[in-house]
Design a protein around this motif. Structure first.
Motif, PDB file in Angstrom:
ATOM      1  N   ALA A 156       0.825  -1.201   0.000  1.00 39.12           N
ATOM      2  CA  ALA A 156       0.000   0.000   0.000  1.00 39.12           C
ATOM      3  C   ALA A 156       0.862   1.255   0.000  1.00 39.12           C
ATOM      4  CB  ALA A 156      -0.938  -0.007   1.205  1.00 39.12           C
ATOM      5  N   ARG A 157       1.903   1.254   0.775  1.00 37.57           N
ATOM      6  CA  ARG A 157       2.802   2.419   0.816  1.00 37.57           C
ATOM      7  C   ARG A 157       3.505   2.612  -0.519  1.00 37.57           C
ATOM      8  NH1 ARG A 157       6.115   2.647   6.523  1.00 37.57           N
ATOM      9  NH2 ARG A 157       4.589   3.879   7.665  1.00 37.57           N
ATOM     10  N   ARG A 158       3.967   1.489  -1.071  1.00 35.20           N
ATOM     11  CA  ARG A 158       4.690   1.591  -2.340  1.00 35.20           C
ATOM     12  C   ARG A 158       3.800   2.115  -3.455  1.00 35.20           C
ATOM     13  NH1 ARG A 158       6.217  -3.471  -2.875  1.00 35.20           N
ATOM     14  NH2 ARG A 158       4.579  -4.052  -4.354  1.00 35.20           N
ATOM     15  N   GLU A 159       2.526   1.683  -3.456  1.00 35.11           N
ATOM     16  CA  GLU A 159       1.595   2.069  -4.509  1.00 35.11           C
ATOM     17  C   GLU A 159       0.848   3.361  -4.203  1.00 35.11           C
ATOM     18  OE1 GLU A 159       1.475   0.534  -7.359  1.00 35.11           O
ATOM     19  OE2 GLU A 159       2.922  -1.003  -6.707  1.00 35.11           O
ATOM     20  N   GLY A 160       1.026   3.893  -3.010  1.00 33.06           N
ATOM     21  CA  GLY A 160       0.338   5.136  -2.651  1.00 33.06           C
ATOM     22  C   GLY A 160      -1.135   4.942  -2.392  1.00 33.06           C
TER      23      GLY A 160
ATOM     24  N   ALA B  44      10.721   0.467   4.411  1.00 36.74           N
ATOM     25  CA  ALA B  44      11.163   1.458   3.435  1.00 36.74           C
ATOM     26  C   ALA B  44      10.160   2.593   3.316  1.00 36.74           C
ATOM     27  CB  ALA B  44      11.363   0.789   2.079  1.00 36.74           C
ATOM     28  N   PRO B  45      10.608   3.868   3.474  1.00 42.57           N
ATOM     29  CA  PRO B  45       9.674   4.984   3.399  1.00 42.57           C
ATOM     30  C   PRO B  45       9.170   5.198   1.985  1.00 42.57           C
ATOM     31  CG  PRO B  45      11.928   5.789   3.546  1.00 42.57           C
ATOM     32  CD  PRO B  45      11.994   4.297   3.729  1.00 42.57           C
ATOM     33  N   THR B  46       7.956   5.670   1.875  1.00 43.68           N
ATOM     34  CA  THR B  46       7.385   6.009   0.570  1.00 43.68           C
ATOM     35  C   THR B  46       6.773   7.386   0.660  1.00 43.68           C
ATOM     36  OG1 THR B  46       5.272   5.026   1.171  1.00 43.68           O
ATOM     37  CG2 THR B  46       6.839   3.602   0.066  1.00 43.68           C
TER      38      THR B  46
ATOM     39  N   ASP C 137      -1.048  11.746  -3.005  1.00 46.38           N
ATOM     40  CA  ASP C 137      -1.874  12.932  -3.181  1.00 46.38           C
ATOM     41  C   ASP C 137      -3.266  12.577  -3.652  1.00 46.38           C
ATOM     42  OD1 ASP C 137       0.182  14.693  -2.470  1.00 46.38           O
ATOM     43  OD2 ASP C 137       1.015  14.588  -4.490  1.00 46.38           O
ATOM     44  N   GLU C 138      -3.424  11.369  -4.197  1.00 46.63           N
ATOM     45  CA  GLU C 138      -4.699  10.992  -4.777  1.00 46.63           C
ATOM     46  C   GLU C 138      -5.139   9.638  -4.240  1.00 46.63           C
ATOM     47  OE1 GLU C 138      -4.600  13.203  -9.108  1.00 46.63           O
ATOM     48  OE2 GLU C 138      -4.347  11.041  -8.982  1.00 46.63           O
ATOM     49  N   LEU C 139      -6.434   9.432  -4.269  1.00 47.85           N
ATOM     50  CA  LEU C 139      -6.990   8.131  -3.944  1.00 47.85           C
ATOM     51  C   LEU C 139      -6.865   7.208  -5.149  1.00 47.85           C
ATOM     52  CD1 LEU C 139     -10.255   9.285  -2.157  1.00 47.85           C
ATOM     53  CD2 LEU C 139      -8.239   8.322  -1.070  1.00 47.85           C
TER      54      LEU C 139
END
Length: 301
Positions: free
Chosen positions: A230-234, A267-269, A273-275
């Motif tokens: 989820a973090r990687r894909e935003g 790992a930080p991501t 900005d968008e859903l």
């Protein structure tokens, strides 16, 4: 089932409960129980709500919910013994016959069963000479089939007094029960550094901490895999409109949960900005607020 009072069965299948189950508590034991029961009851606006922890408390003294334990709970909570017995026989963590020093629960629900849980149970059952909810003659091990240990990402999973042992095999579980029976130090895969006895765990469930709650890693790498993706894909949850302060606090909590995990998990991501689907979160929130205002104008009440 095995002898020495540890759950012998009659031909009709009824358990023989030892005679001491209904003998009165010794004076000093009853005095201590009453004092600790007062502490538990004081946590609740209605004292009958303290029944669940009090059943754990008497179990921590007797090793199971005895007849005298039922009488004690009924008396201090102003309940009937029938009401107390109805609760004690409903939940599987309450034992109505003597339980082993260690309860070993093998998950045989769908995923664990497919991954080898059924074989683990069968092999351990044969090794110990006991079946489901039966206890070895020395009173050390009670074996159970468990519907789900809530750790499917580590299947097959075994629990010893509700501490996790992940990715088990028949051989590793047999070693586990042998070590427990021998009194050897045993460390769970996750959680505290040792497995406590059934009575010790019952006392913790009654609300008397043992100081081990913060030991060890609670969430392993497989449990955090979805968070990593989820973090990687935003990705964020639809409608997640937390302000910056709340979002920052939540992020710190997640980072704390993942502390100690491999760097690939931590790992930080960049914050999204968008859903998902390209919908701008701020625009979506403004639209919802406008709709709410319009509804309010249509219905002044």
């Amino acid at each position: 089932m095995s002898g020495d009072g540890y759950g012998e069965q009659s031909a009709s299948g009824h358990l023989h409960v030892p005679a001491e189950s209904k003998e009165p508590y010794p004076g000093e034991v009853l005095e201590r129980l009453a004092a600790e029961a007062e502490q538990v009851i004081a946590r609740y606006p209605q004292k009958r709500s303290a029944l669940l922890p009090l059943l754990h408390l008497v179990q921590s003294v007797d090793g199971y919910v005895t007849g005298r334990g039922i009488d004690f709970c009924a008396e201090v909570l102003d309940l009937t013994t029938a009401e107390v017995s109805g609760v004690a026989t409903f939940y599987t963590q309450y034992k109505r016959h003597p339980n082993g020093e260690y309860t070993v629960g093998v998950c045989t629900n769908t995923l664990c069963a497919i991954m080898g849980g059924d074989e683990i149970f069968d092999r351990v059952s044969e090794h110990l000479g006991v079946g489901h909810d039966e206890t070895t003659a020395d009173g050390k091990i009670t074996l159970e089939r468990v519907e789900c240990n809530a750790a499917c990402d580590y299947a097959p999973v075994v629990m010893a007094n509700w501490e996790f042992f992940d990715n088990q095999t028949p051989e590793s579980t047999i070693r586990l029960v042998e070590d427990l029976a021998a009194g050897a130090p045993v460390a769970p895969t996750r959680g505290p550094s040792r497995v406590c006895t059934f009575r010790q765990v019952s006392r913790v469930l009654a609300g008397f901490p043992d100081g081990l709650a913060d030991e060890g890693v609670s969430a392993g790498e497989p449990s955090l895999r979805g968070l990593e993706v989820a973090r990687r894909e935003g990705w964020v949850a639809p409608g997640d409109q937390r302000d910056d302060t709340a979002a920052s606090s939540a992020g710190q909590q997640v980072d704390g949960l993942a502390a100690g995990m491999p760097s690939s998990v931590n790992a930080p991501t960049n914050e999204p900005d968008e859903l998902p689907g390209g919908v701008d979160a701020q625009a979506a929130q403004e639209t919802r607020l406008a709709d709410d205002d319009a509804k309010g104008e249509e219905d002044p009440a």
